[in-house]
Design a protein around this motif. Structure first.
Motif, PDB file in Angstrom:
ATOM      1  N   GLY A  75      -8.714  -1.912   3.230  1.00  0.00           N
ATOM      2  CA  GLY A  75      -9.738  -2.935   3.026  1.00  0.00           C
ATOM      3  C   GLY A  75      -9.248  -4.343   3.303  1.00  0.00           C
TER       4      GLY A  75
ATOM      5  N   ALA B  81      -1.161  -1.074   9.783  1.00  0.00           N
ATOM      6  CA  ALA B  81      -2.069   0.076   9.678  1.00  0.00           C
ATOM      7  C   ALA B  81      -3.447  -0.422   9.265  1.00  0.00           C
ATOM      8  N   ASN B  82      -3.474  -1.433   8.402  1.00  0.00           N
ATOM      9  CA  ASN B  82      -4.732  -1.965   7.868  1.00  0.00           C
ATOM     10  C   ASN B  82      -5.633  -2.455   8.996  1.00  0.00           C
TER      11      ASN B  82
ATOM     12  N   ILE C 143     -11.077   6.475   5.223  1.00  0.00           N
ATOM     13  CA  ILE C 143     -10.942   6.606   6.681  1.00  0.00           C
ATOM     14  C   ILE C 143     -11.453   7.981   7.145  1.00  0.00           C
TER      15      ILE C 143
ATOM     16  N   ALA D 103      -0.301  -1.452   4.712  1.00  0.00           N
ATOM     17  CA  ALA D 103      -1.088  -0.207   4.566  1.00  0.00           C
ATOM     18  C   ALA D 103      -1.988  -0.250   3.336  1.00  0.00           C
TER      19      ALA D 103
ATOM     20  N   MET E 130      -5.894  12.319   5.958  1.00  0.00           N
ATOM     21  CA  MET E 130      -5.850  10.857   5.778  1.00  0.00           C
ATOM     22  C   MET E 130      -6.484  10.507   4.429  1.00  0.00           C
ATOM     23  N   GLY E 131      -6.497   9.221   4.094  1.00  0.00           N
ATOM     24  CA  GLY E 131      -7.149   8.753   2.873  1.00  0.00           C
ATOM     25  C   GLY E 131      -8.661   9.012   2.942  1.00  0.00           C
TER      26      GLY E 131
ATOM     27  N   GLU F  58      -8.803  -3.437   8.799  1.00  0.00           N
ATOM     28  CA  GLU F  58      -9.751  -4.489   8.456  1.00  0.00           C
ATOM     29  C   GLU F  58      -9.194  -5.866   8.819  1.00  0.00           C
TER      30      GLU F  58
ATOM     31  N   GLY G  12       1.083   4.676   3.381  1.00  0.00           N
ATOM     32  CA  GLY G  12       2.187   4.096   2.611  1.00  0.00           C
ATOM     33  C   GLY G  12       3.187   5.148   2.163  1.00  0.00           C
TER      34      GLY G  12
ATOM     35  N   GLY H  65      -2.166  -0.072  -5.634  1.00  0.00           N
ATOM     36  CA  GLY H  65      -3.409  -0.590  -6.207  1.00  0.00           C
ATOM     37  C   GLY H  65      -3.527  -0.229  -7.682  1.00  0.00           C
ATOM     38  N   ARG H  66      -3.558   1.106  -7.972  1.00  0.00           N
ATOM     39  CA  ARG H  66      -3.751   1.575  -9.343  1.00  0.00           C
ATOM     40  C   ARG H  66      -2.811   2.722  -9.714  1.00  0.00           C
TER      41      ARG H  66
ATOM     42  N   ALA I 186      -8.462  -6.556   1.373  1.00  0.00           N
ATOM     43  CA  ALA I 186      -7.361  -6.974   0.481  1.00  0.00           C
ATOM     44  C   ALA I 186      -6.024  -6.948   1.213  1.00  0.00           C
TER      45      ALA I 186
ATOM     46  N   MET J 114       0.618  11.246  11.458  1.00  0.00           N
ATOM     47  CA  MET J 114       0.786   9.792  11.397  1.00  0.00           C
ATOM     48  C   MET J 114       2.249   9.356  11.351  1.00  0.00           C
TER      49      MET J 114
ATOM     50  N   GLY K 110       0.838  -1.201   0.000  1.00  0.00           N
ATOM     51  CA  GLY K 110       0.000   0.000   0.000  1.00  0.00           C
ATOM     52  C   GLY K 110       0.869   1.245   0.000  1.00  0.00           C
TER      53      GLY K 110
ATOM     54  N   ILE L 279       1.141  -9.816  -5.596  1.00  0.00           N
ATOM     55  CA  ILE L 279       1.267  -9.155  -4.281  1.00  0.00           C
ATOM     56  C   ILE L 279       1.579 -10.212  -3.218  1.00  0.00           C
TER      57      ILE L 279
ATOM     58  N   THR M  28       1.456   3.456  -2.110  1.00  0.00           N
ATOM     59  CA  THR M  28       0.980   4.646  -2.830  1.00  0.00           C
ATOM     60  C   THR M  28      -0.096   5.413  -2.050  1.00  0.00           C
TER      61      THR M  28
HETATM   62  P1  NDP Z   1      -5.357   5.084   1.085  1.00  0.00           P
HETATM   63  O1  NDP Z   1      -6.659   4.926   0.420  1.00  0.00           O
HETATM   64  O2  NDP Z   1      -4.691   6.403   1.087  1.00  0.00           O
HETATM   65  O3  NDP Z   1      -4.314   4.012   0.477  1.00  0.00           O
HETATM   66  C1  NDP Z   1      -4.664   2.664   0.314  1.00  0.00           C
HETATM   67  C2  NDP Z   1      -3.549   1.878  -0.329  1.00  0.00           C
HETATM   68  O4  NDP Z   1      -4.064   0.567  -0.665  1.00  0.00           O
HETATM   69  C3  NDP Z   1      -3.049   2.468  -1.627  1.00  0.00           C
HETATM   70  O5  NDP Z   1      -1.696   2.129  -1.785  1.00  0.00           O
HETATM   71  C4  NDP Z   1      -3.901   1.755  -2.668  1.00  0.00           C
HETATM   72  O6  NDP Z   1      -3.351   1.779  -3.952  1.00  0.00           O
HETATM   73  C5  NDP Z   1      -3.890   0.346  -2.078  1.00  0.00           C
HETATM   74  N1  NDP Z   1      -4.972  -0.501  -2.539  1.00  0.00           N
HETATM   75  C6  NDP Z   1      -6.283  -0.186  -2.644  1.00  0.00           C
HETATM   76  N2  NDP Z   1      -6.997  -1.261  -3.039  1.00  0.00           N
HETATM   77  C7  NDP Z   1      -6.103  -2.269  -3.225  1.00  0.00           C
HETATM   78  C8  NDP Z   1      -6.224  -3.634  -3.623  1.00  0.00           C
HETATM   79  N3  NDP Z   1      -7.404  -4.180  -3.926  1.00  0.00           N
HETATM   80  N4  NDP Z   1      -5.113  -4.377  -3.677  1.00  0.00           N
HETATM   81  C9  NDP Z   1      -3.907  -3.848  -3.369  1.00  0.00           C
HETATM   82  N5  NDP Z   1      -3.722  -2.566  -2.974  1.00  0.00           N
HETATM   83  C10 NDP Z   1      -4.814  -1.789  -2.898  1.00  0.00           C
HETATM   84  O7  NDP Z   1      -5.568   4.542   2.570  1.00  0.00           O
HETATM   85  P2  NDP Z   1      -4.840   4.977   3.912  1.00  0.00           P
HETATM   86  O8  NDP Z   1      -3.376   5.052   3.709  1.00  0.00           O
HETATM   87  O9  NDP Z   1      -5.571   6.118   4.500  1.00  0.00           O
HETATM   88  O10 NDP Z   1      -5.184   3.741   4.852  1.00  0.00           O
HETATM   89  C11 NDP Z   1      -4.574   2.459   4.682  1.00  0.00           C
HETATM   90  C12 NDP Z   1      -5.009   1.573   5.835  1.00  0.00           C
HETATM   91  O11 NDP Z   1      -4.499   2.127   7.045  1.00  0.00           O
HETATM   92  C13 NDP Z   1      -6.534   1.505   6.037  1.00  0.00           C
HETATM   93  O12 NDP Z   1      -6.901   0.251   6.506  1.00  0.00           O
HETATM   94  C14 NDP Z   1      -6.808   2.581   7.080  1.00  0.00           C
HETATM   95  O13 NDP Z   1      -7.968   2.318   7.810  1.00  0.00           O
HETATM   96  C15 NDP Z   1      -5.562   2.446   7.938  1.00  0.00           C
HETATM   97  N6  NDP Z   1      -5.184   3.655   8.667  1.00  0.00           N
HETATM   98  C16 NDP Z   1      -4.977   4.836   7.990  1.00  0.00           C
HETATM   99  C17 NDP Z   1      -4.611   5.975   8.678  1.00  0.00           C
HETATM  100  C18 NDP Z   1      -4.334   7.276   7.975  1.00  0.00           C
HETATM  101  O14 NDP Z   1      -3.889   8.230   8.607  1.00  0.00           O
HETATM  102  N7  NDP Z   1      -4.555   7.386   6.683  1.00  0.00           N
HETATM  103  C19 NDP Z   1      -4.462   5.966  10.138  1.00  0.00           C
HETATM  104  C20 NDP Z   1      -4.625   4.660  10.724  1.00  0.00           C
HETATM  105  C21 NDP Z   1      -4.983   3.553  10.013  1.00  0.00           C
HETATM  106  P3  NDP Z   1      -3.653   2.960  -5.042  1.00  0.00           P
HETATM  107  O15 NDP Z   1      -3.766   4.237  -4.292  1.00  0.00           O
HETATM  108  O16 NDP Z   1      -2.437   2.882  -5.909  1.00  0.00           O
HETATM  109  O17 NDP Z   1      -4.897   2.567  -5.775  1.00  0.00           O
END
Ligand code: NDP
Length: 401
Positions: free
Chosen positions: A104, A124-125, A209, A101, A205-206, A127, A14, A40-41, A106, A267, A8, A87, A10
């Motif tokens: 979902g 961080a994930n 969330i 990170a 944040m994303g 789920e 991440g 992801g994308r 995934a 973070m 994660g 992956i 990107t």
């Molecule tokens: P983002 O949406 O910013 O990033 C999600 C990451 O997952 C991206 O790298 C995305 O890729 C990748 N991704 C999405 N779908 C898929 C898939 N099907 N397969 C593989 N990779 C995938 O999320 P956050 O960074 O905000 O959050 C990540 C996790 O951390 C979540 O579970 C969130 O709840 C948790 N979290 C986040 C915090 C925050 O401050 N943001 C704080 C605490 C926990 P791409 O963008 O390239 O599509």
């Protein structure tokens, strides 16, 4: 030489991890090397991370984007791969420290793989823990892996807890900012748009969330996470509304002492703590200036404004597969809200209806033991949540008419 992978890479967490790892390698080049980065994308951001960190392999989940990734990495020395299988293969490459990170469900399978190889998983994930906490902990214990929480609240509890046993804990207090709609009149919540929910008062944040923060589904997930991670009974986990997001969580011990973790909402603190653990090293976060803040406030969250808290208690009481169903139903409801298909206030009803229907049939009685078990509950909950979405639309449509 520590081997590092970032799943994660990107996303919001991440990319901040990429920045911290890049800085750590620049300071001490011979102490770490990067094995895998995944996205992801977002090909451009993934390729940039791979080049910056000189990663061995970069994997994009969306297979259609492999040619773009190959082109973006040409001449870099980083291997390019794509798809869910790639992956998982990346997670099989030996690594000592792995950031989980992906957003979902995934994110669950790569985390399980990494723990199965004895890695330290910076988690961080959310789920993963909510839907398969017991499985993750068992996997770590069996293979010598370790889970370090990255969610700021759980990092705070981990730090405040130190080496105290769970028996010494009287109460865990998770703090919540209340999100973007915390001061909206209750009767206006139903009309809130995605843009309204994205105006978070404290955290950047994303998207998912941030919406979950406005509904407090984020805090609801964190309550279940805390139960899974620290083994504290649900009745000893409380949520307090703390508008300033300075106290990240508190642990009350049985001797009456309460230890809190304070810091500016950034973070990089929790990510950096997990990266440097068990040491504490300098991080690029602003110091805390308490006198500039002046005061910190704490309130009891209104259960009518935040029904997600009650739903988390219901899921914790059900146990078994309820966490996996909770996560899946919440994801379906969130997808529909983001797509404009349902209103903000409909999300909680959809999660509640899904839990009730599945619990009524006994489908949640057993805790998942394998990844397939989790995915089976996830699939079932998504079907039931889809039905609940349609029922909710029919009701609100009737009201509107
Ligand atoms: P983002 O949406 O910013 O990033 C999600 C990451 O997952 C991206 O790298 C995305 O890729 C990748 N991704 C999405 N779908 C898929 C898939 N099907 N397969 C593989 N990779 C995938 O999320 P956050 O960074 O905000 O959050 C990540 C996790 O951390 C979540 O579970 C969130 O709840 C948790 N979290 C986040 C915090 C925050 O401050 N943001 C704080 C605490 C926990 P791409 O963008 O390239 O599509």
């Amino acid at each position: 030489m520590r081997r590092i992978s970032i799943f994660g890479a990107t996303g919001s967490v991440g990319s901040q991890t990429v920045d911290l790892v890049r800085a750590a390698i620049a300071t001490a080049p011979d102490t770490a090397r990067v094995v895998a980065v995944t996205g992801g994308r977002n090909v451009a951001r993934l390729a940039r991370a791979a080049r910056d960190l000189r990663a061995e392999i970069a994997v994009i989940a969306d297979s259609a984007r492999l040619p773009d990734l190959r082109a973006a990495l040409a001449g870099s020395g980083t291997e390019a791969a794509a798809g869910e299988g790639a992956i998982l293969e990346a997670a099989d490459r030996p690594a000592d420290w792995v950031m989980s990170a992906i957003v979902g469900v995934a994110g669950l399978a790569p985390g399980l793989r990494a723990l199965g190889h004895g890695a330290t998983l910076a988690l961080a994930n959310k789920e993963s823990l909510v839907s398969a906490g017991e499985m993750l902990l068992a996997r770590a214990a069996r293979h010598g892996g370790r889970i370090l929480p990255v969610d700021s609240e759980h990092s705070a509890i981990f730090q405040a807890l130190g080496s105290e046993p769970v028996e010494a804990v009287a109460r865990l207090t998770l703090t919540a900012s209340g999100g973007a709609l915390r001061d909206w009149p209750l009767e206006r919540l139903a009309q809130a748009t995605v843009a309204d929910t994205m105006r978070h008062p404290n955290w950047s944040m994303g998207q998912r969330i941030t919406v979950d923060s406005a509904s407090m589904f984020n805090k609801a997930m964190e309550m279940i996470e805390a139960r899974e991670l620290f083994g504290v009974a649900p009745g000893r986990i409380e949520v307090v509304l703390h508008r300033e997001s300075i106290v990240h969580s508190l642990v009350a011990f049985r001797d009456g002492a309460t230890l809190a973790h304070l810091g500016v909402p950034d973070m990089r603190h929790a990510i950096g703590f997990a990266l440097n653990w068990p040491e504490r090293r300098a991080l690029p976060v602003a110091p805390l200036d308490l006198t500039a803040l002046g005061r910190l406030t704490f309130e009891t969250p209104d259960p009518v404004r935040y029904p997600a808290i009650g739903l988390a208690r219901e899921a914790m009481a059900l146990r078994g597969g309820a966490g996996a169903a909770f996560t899946a139903a919440k994801e379906v409801a969130l997808d529909h809200f983001l797509a404009g298909g349902i209103g903000f206030s409909e999300m909680a009803g959809i999660v509640g209806a899904t839990l009730d229907r599945l619990a009524g049939t006994g489908a949640l009685n057993d805790a998942p033991v394998t990844l397939d078990d989790v995915l089976a509950i996830d699939g079932l909950a998504r079907v039931r949540a889809g039905e609940a979405v349609r029922a909710s639309r029919a009701r609100t449509g009737q009201r509107a008419g």
